[in-house]
Every structure is written in structure tokens, then in C-alpha cells.
Design a protein around this motif. Structure first.
Motif, PDB file in Angstrom:
ATOM      1  N   HIS A 148      19.298  26.087  -7.391  1.00 44.33           N
ATOM      2  CA  HIS A 148      20.215  25.651  -6.617  1.00 44.33           C
ATOM      3  C   HIS A 148      21.683  25.258  -7.802  1.00 44.33           C
ATOM      4  O   HIS A 148      21.517  24.685  -8.480  1.00 44.33           O
ATOM      5  CB  HIS A 148      20.164  24.456  -5.918  1.00 44.33           C
ATOM      6  N   GLY A 208      24.014  23.094  -4.688  1.00 40.92           N
ATOM      7  CA  GLY A 208      23.294  22.658  -3.542  1.00 40.92           C
ATOM      8  C   GLY A 208      23.011  24.181  -2.861  1.00 40.92           C
ATOM      9  O   GLY A 208      22.401  24.256  -1.724  1.00 40.92           O
ATOM     10  N   ASP A 246      17.089  26.204   0.932  1.00 43.09           N
ATOM     11  CA  ASP A 246      18.150  26.369   1.334  1.00 43.09           C
ATOM     12  C   ASP A 246      18.085  26.934   2.789  1.00 43.09           C
ATOM     13  O   ASP A 246      19.115  26.562   3.206  1.00 43.09           O
ATOM     14  CB  ASP A 246      18.786  27.670   0.322  1.00 43.09           C
ATOM     15  N   ARG A 284      18.313  23.733   4.441  1.00 44.21           N
ATOM     16  CA  ARG A 284      19.699  23.044   4.458  1.00 44.21           C
ATOM     17  C   ARG A 284      20.491  23.831   5.534  1.00 44.21           C
ATOM     18  O   ARG A 284      21.349  23.212   6.070  1.00 44.21           O
ATOM     19  CB  ARG A 284      20.417  23.223   3.100  1.00 44.21           C
ATOM     20  N   PRO A 334      17.314  16.570   0.566  1.00 45.00           N
ATOM     21  CA  PRO A 334      18.105  17.547   0.360  1.00 45.00           C
ATOM     22  C   PRO A 334      16.842  18.376  -0.708  1.00 45.00           C
ATOM     23  O   PRO A 334      15.805  18.064  -0.576  1.00 45.00           O
ATOM     24  CB  PRO A 334      18.832  17.211  -1.170  1.00 45.00           C
TER      25      PRO A 334
END
Length: 158
Positions: A51, A54, A113, A116, A158
Motif C-alpha cells: 500500500h 493507503g 484494499d 477499504r 485499516p
């Protein structure tokens, strides 16, 4: 040679690298973070996924100088030694979302990801989003189940 400054797994880092150094080589060869694997060297397999600020990035397709000033998270940065596994890592363990383990760090990072961007994705979404991440050992069913379960247990993490 160019000096770059990164935050890698929460730690400020400075590296003096040739301009053509790929991010994967900066991580593996200079920082000894060997969790991300170099599988294809053409951004086809996703084993090198990390990442950057992010977002999932295939580190074999990014120059280290492009990450100057960025925050980089590798598989090693998800759970510190002595701490419980990150929920996505635990889900891969619980669902046996691996066989040989070569692709697993990249799959975990892309799974994060996906979570997210989609919250709690369904299996069809995960299957579609995994395009570009290859596993040579499994039929993907356990990887998909791992990502679905991991995403459901992240609770804003996260």
C-alpha cells in the motif's frame, strides 16, 4: 543517486538509491522487508502488492522515487511481533486461504484494499476485484472466503 524519504510501516526512512530502483527492490534489498514477493516483474501477478498512501500498488511497477514523501505499508506492517494478527491475516489463516504462501502477502494486501473500497464485499465482488492477482496453487475459493471474512471483521481498521 537520489535520496528519498518514506514512511515505511510507520517508521520514517531515508534511502539513497539509483533513480531506476523499483519500489520492490528498495523494500526487499535495501530495507530487508521480504514479505512482498517478486513473481513476474511485469505487474501481472500481484505478489508484490503493497500500500502506498493507503492504496494497493504493485511495487514491481513503481519506481522508488515515485514513492518519495509517501507512506508505504507492507505485509510486515500489519501486525507487530507479539500482537494478534490483523483481521485479514487471521481470516487467511482461519480459511486456509493459501497453499505455498508465495502469493499470500499480495493477496492479503489487495484484500485490504478491496475492503477499504467496498466495505463488506460479497464473493462476486472479491472475485472480480482479484483480477490481476494470481495464485498458482489454489482454486481461489479459500482466498475469496478469506477476504470476505477478513473484511467483515475489520470494523473500521485499516
Amino acid at each position: 543517486m537520489t535520496e528519498i524519504s518514506l514512511e515505511v510501516n510507520g517508521r520514517p526512512t531515508k534511502l539513497d538509491l539509483p533513480d531506476n530502483t523499483l519500489l520492490i527492490h528498495a523494500l526487499r534489498d535495501h530495507l530487508r522487508l521480504t514479505g512482498a514477493h517478486l513473481g513476474c516483474d511485469t505487474s501481472q501477478c500481484g505478489a508484490c502488492t503493497v500500500h502506498v498512501d493507503g492504496k494497493a500498488v504493485k511495487s514491481c511497477a513503481m519506481l522508488a522515487v515515485q514513492a518519495d514523501g509517501c507512506s508505504v505499508t507492507t505485509i510486515e506492517g500489519l501486525a507487530k511481533e507479539g500482537e494478534p494478527l490483523h483481521p485479514m491475516q487471521q481470516a487467511f489463516h482461519d480459511n486456509h486461504g493459501l497453499q505455498c504462501g508465495f502469493c499470500t502477502p499480495g493477496m492479503v494486501m489487495v484484500g485490504l484494499d478491496i475492503a477499504r473500497r467496498h466495505g463488506k464485499p460479497d464473493p462476486a465482488t472479491v472475485r472480480e476485484e482479484l483480477e490481476g492477482n494470481l495464485c498458482r496453487c489454489t482454486g481461489y475459493q479459500n482466498i475469496i472466503a478469506s477476504i470476505v471474512e477478513g473484511a467483515s471483521k475489520m470494523e473500521g481498521r485499516p
